[in-house]
Design a protein around this motif. Structure first.
Motif, short mmCIF file in Angstrom:
data_model
loop_
_atom_site.label_atom_id
_atom_site.label_comp_id
_atom_site.label_asym_id
_atom_site.label_seq_id
_atom_site.Cartn_x
_atom_site.Cartn_y
_atom_site.Cartn_z
N MET A 103 -5.42 -83.86 -9.49
CA MET A 103 -4.06 -83.42 -9.18
C MET A 103 -3.65 -82.24 -10.06
SD MET A 103 -0.55 -85.64 -9.35
CE MET A 103 -0.33 -85.35 -11.08
N GLN A 104 -2.93 -81.24 -9.46
CA GLN A 104 -2.54 -80.10 -10.26
C GLN A 104 -1.52 -80.53 -11.33
OE1 GLN A 104 -0.73 -79.20 -6.58
NE2 GLN A 104 0.67 -77.79 -7.55
N ASP A 105 -1.48 -79.74 -12.44
CA ASP A 105 -0.55 -80.08 -13.51
C ASP A 105 0.88 -79.79 -13.05
OD1 ASP A 105 0.15 -80.93 -16.01
OD2 ASP A 105 0.24 -78.86 -16.78
N MET A 106 1.77 -80.73 -13.32
CA MET A 106 3.16 -80.55 -12.90
C MET A 106 4.04 -80.76 -14.13
SD MET A 106 3.28 -82.33 -9.18
CE MET A 106 2.95 -81.33 -7.76
N PRO A 107 4.15 -79.72 -14.98
CA PRO A 107 4.81 -79.92 -16.27
C PRO A 107 6.25 -80.37 -16.18
CG PRO A 107 4.32 -77.59 -15.88
CD PRO A 107 3.68 -78.36 -14.79
N SER A 108 6.98 -79.93 -15.14
CA SER A 108 8.39 -80.32 -15.15
C SER A 108 8.59 -81.77 -14.70
CB SER A 108 9.24 -79.36 -14.34
OG SER A 108 8.92 -79.44 -13.00
N LEU A 109 7.52 -82.45 -14.28
CA LEU A 109 7.64 -83.88 -13.94
C LEU A 109 7.48 -84.77 -15.18
CD1 LEU A 109 5.63 -84.35 -10.61
CD2 LEU A 109 8.07 -84.10 -10.93
N ARG A 110 6.71 -84.29 -16.13
CA ARG A 110 6.34 -85.13 -17.29
C ARG A 110 7.57 -85.66 -18.01
NH1 ARG A 110 3.12 -81.45 -20.13
NH2 ARG A 110 1.79 -81.42 -18.30
N GLY A 111 7.60 -86.99 -18.23
CA GLY A 111 8.69 -87.59 -18.98
C GLY A 111 9.96 -87.84 -18.16
N ARG A 112 9.94 -87.48 -16.87
CA ARG A 112 11.11 -87.69 -16.02
C ARG A 112 11.22 -89.15 -15.59
NH1 ARG A 112 14.53 -83.24 -16.05
NH2 ARG A 112 13.26 -81.37 -16.02
N ARG A 113 12.42 -89.52 -15.12
CA ARG A 113 12.64 -90.91 -14.68
C ARG A 113 13.14 -90.90 -13.24
NH1 ARG A 113 15.78 -92.14 -20.19
NH2 ARG A 113 17.22 -90.75 -19.13
N VAL A 114 12.37 -91.52 -12.38
CA VAL A 114 12.72 -91.52 -10.96
C VAL A 114 13.10 -92.93 -10.52
CG1 VAL A 114 11.79 -91.26 -8.63
CG2 VAL A 114 11.36 -89.50 -10.32
N LEU A 115 14.25 -93.05 -9.92
CA LEU A 115 14.64 -94.31 -9.30
C LEU A 115 14.23 -94.21 -7.84
CD1 LEU A 115 16.74 -96.12 -7.60
CD2 LEU A 115 16.10 -96.98 -9.83
N LEU A 116 13.25 -94.97 -7.44
CA LEU A 116 12.74 -94.90 -6.06
C LEU A 116 13.36 -96.01 -5.22
CD1 LEU A 116 10.76 -93.87 -3.86
CD2 LEU A 116 9.01 -95.36 -4.89
N GLY A 117 14.14 -95.62 -4.21
CA GLY A 117 14.67 -96.59 -3.27
C GLY A 117 13.77 -96.61 -2.04
N ILE A 118 13.35 -97.79 -1.65
CA ILE A 118 12.48 -97.90 -0.47
C ILE A 118 13.24 -98.67 0.60
CG2 ILE A 118 10.24 -98.70 0.40
CD1 ILE A 118 9.17 -98.60 -2.45
N THR A 119 13.38 -98.05 1.78
CA THR A 119 14.09 -98.74 2.86
C THR A 119 13.09 -99.10 3.97
OG1 THR A 119 14.82 -96.66 3.89
CG2 THR A 119 16.29 -97.65 2.28
#
Ligand code: PMT
Length: 398
Positions: free
Chosen positions: A1-17
C-alpha cells in the motif's frame, strides 16, 4: 500500500449501515489499521445481518455497542477526527438529511464537529430517485462529503451507479480530506451569497432569482479546507454550512456594510451574491395604493461591493461571479478588468438547468491570462474545484 502520511495517527469512527456492501468493511478496517488509523465501529441493527462484529474486531476495530452506558455519543463525537459511514444506505441518508437522532450513529453524527463522510451503496434506481437526490443535495449543502458511489454490476443483478467505493478509494478520499483540511487554515474568507431585496414599501420590493446555492457551496468548500469563513447572505431558506459564520442581510447596502466591517480581516473575498444594482430612491412608510394606471419608481445605484473591495490596500484576493446572457465569456472578461479583480467565474443565466436556483451550474473560469470552460456539474462540485483553483493562486498558501 502506498504511504499515506496524513492518515497516520488519525481516529475514524466508522458507521456501518445495513447494505450488502457491508461485506467490504473488514477489508476497509484492515487497510485503515495498516495505515495506523484508530478505528471504532458503530454497527446499525441491520448491518449485523451483513457483517459480524467479530470479523471487524479481528482486524483491529474497536466495536462500540449501541447500548453502552453514559454519554457514549458525545464521547465518540469528540474522539473522532472523521466520521465515515460505509456503506451508507438510502435510509441512513434520509435520516441524516432530516437530522434524525434515533440511534447511536445518527445521534453522534449530530453531536460531532468532525467532518462527516458517506460512502453510499444502493440499487441504481434508489440512488437516482428524486427523494435520494434531494437528500444528497441537502447533505452536500451542509458540508457532508460523498465518497462515490461507483458504477457497475450490483448485488441486485442490475448495473449502474450505486456501488460502494472500494476500500482503497475510501482511504484515498480520507487522505485527500486531511491533506486539504489544512490548506486554508490561515485564511480569513468572506463570501457573499443569494439575492438582495430592495424594499419599495412595507409589502413590496425588488429582488432576483438567486437561491444562494452557489455561494453557500463555495463557503462550505472553503470551510472544508480550514478557512475561517464569514458568509454574508441575502434572504434564503438554506441552512448555514458546518463551521461557517453566517451574517444574514437583506439589502445591498446592508450587505456592503457587513462586508466592509470585515475589511481589516479578509484575505479572500468571493462575491457570489446577485446584488441588486439599483434600489428605490425612497422607501415608502405606507403601502403604495394602486390609484394610477402606471407607476414610475426612481431607482438609484447601489454600491458595487466587489469593486470597492478590489480597491482596498492591502486588498484580499478577489473572486467575482458574472451572471451573463449572450457572449458570456467576453462580457465576463470585460467585467473582470473593469472591477479590477483577480478571478471571475462566468455563468450563463439564459440556459435551462444552470445559473440561478438549480443545483447545477456551467462556468467559465477567467483570470488575467486565460479562460477555461468547465462542463456542467453540481454547484457543490464546482465550488470544490473553484477552491482548488483559488488555493493555487493565493500567494500565502502556495
Ligand atoms: O444563488 P444561485 O441560485 O445558486 O445562483 C448562482 C448565481 C447565478 C447567482 C451566481 O453563480 C452568480 O452568478 N452570482 C453573481 C450574480 C451577479 O450579480 O452577477 P453580476 O454580473 O451582476 O455582478 C458581478 C459581480 O459583482 C458579482 O460577483 C456580484 O456579486 C458583484 N456585485 C454586483 C453588484 C454590486 N452592486 N455589488 C457586487 O458586489
Amino acid at each position: 500500500m502506498q504511504d499515506m502520511p496524513s492518515l497516520r495517527g488519525r481516529r475514524v469512527l466508522l458507521g456501518i449501515t445495513g447494505g450488502v456492501a457491508a461485506y467490504k468493511t473488514p477489508e476497509l478496517v484492515r487497510r485503515l489499521r495498516a495505515a495506523q488509523v484508530a478505528v471504532r465501529v458503530v454497527l446499525s441493527h441491520n448491518a449485523r445481518q451483513f457483517v459480524a462484529a467479530g470479523a471487524l474486531a479481528a482486524v483491529g476495530a474497536e466495536i462500540v455497542e449501541d447500548h453502552a452506558p453514559g454519554m457514549v455519543h458525545i464521547d465518540l463525537a469528540r474522539w473522532a477526527d472523521a466520521v465515515l459511514i460505509a456503506p451508507a444506505t438510502a435510509h441512513v441518508l434520509s435520516r441524516l438529511a432530516a437530522g434524525a437522532a434515533d440511534d447511536l450513529l445518527t445521534t453522534l453524527c449530530l453531536a460531532t464537529e468532525a467532518p462527516l463522510c458517506v460512502a453510499p451503496a444502493m440499487n441504481r434506481i434508489m440512488w437516482l430517485n428524486p427523494a435520494t437526490r434531494a437528500n444528497c443535495t441537502r447533505l452536500e449543502e451542509r458540508g457532508v462529503r460523498f465518497i462515490g458511489p461507483g458504477e457497475g454490476a450490483q448485488a441486485c443483478g442490475e448495473s449502474g451507479p450505486g456501488r460502494m467505493s472500494e476500500p482503497d478509494e475510501i482511504l484515498e478520499a480520507l487522505e485527500r480530506l486531511w491533506a486539504e483540511a489544512g490548506a486554508l487554515r490561515a485564511t480569513r474568507a468572506v463570501v457573499t451569497a443569494g439575492a438582495t431585496y430592495e424594499a419599495l414599501d412595507p409589502a413590496r420590493g425588488f429582488t432576483n432569482r438567486s437561491s444562494g446555492k452557489m455561494g453557500y457551496a463555495v463557503a462550505a468548500a472553503l470551510a472544508a479546507h480550514g478557512a475561517a469563513v464569514t458568509l454574508i447572505s441575502g434572504p434564503t431558506a438554506l441552512p448555514a454550512p458546518l463551521g461557517v459564520r453566517r451574517i444574514p442581510v437583506t439589502s445591498a447596502c446592508e450587505m456592503r456594510d457587513a462586508v466592509w466591517a470585515c475589511r481589516g480581516a479578509m484575505d479572500l473575498f468571493v462575491a457570489a451574491a446577485a446584488v441588486a444594482d439599483y434600489r428605490p430612491q425612497t422607501v415608502l412608510a405606507h403601502k403604495l395604493k394602486k390609484d394610477a394606471d402606471t407607476l414610475t419608481v426612481t431607482l438609484v445605484r447601489n454600491p458595487d461591493i466587489l469593486a470597492e473591495v478590489a480597491q482596498l490596500n492591502p486588498r484580499p484576493f478577489t473572486v467575482g461571479f458574472a451572471a451573463e446572457t449572450g457572449d458570456v465569456e467576453a462580457l465576463a472578461r470585460a467585467k473582470r478588468a473593469r472591477k479590477g479583480i483577480d478571478l471571475i467565474v462566468a455563468n450563463p443565466i439564459d440556459e435551462a438547468g444552470v445559473g440561478f436556483a438549480g443545483d447545477d451550474n456551467r462556468v467559465i473560469l477567467i483570470d488575467e491570462d486565460r479562460a477555461v470552460a468547465w462542463t456542467t456539474a453540481p454547484k457543490t462540485e464546482i465550488a470544490r474545484a473553484l477552491v482548488r483553483e483559488i488555493i493555487k493562486r493565493l500567494p500565502r498558501t502556495v
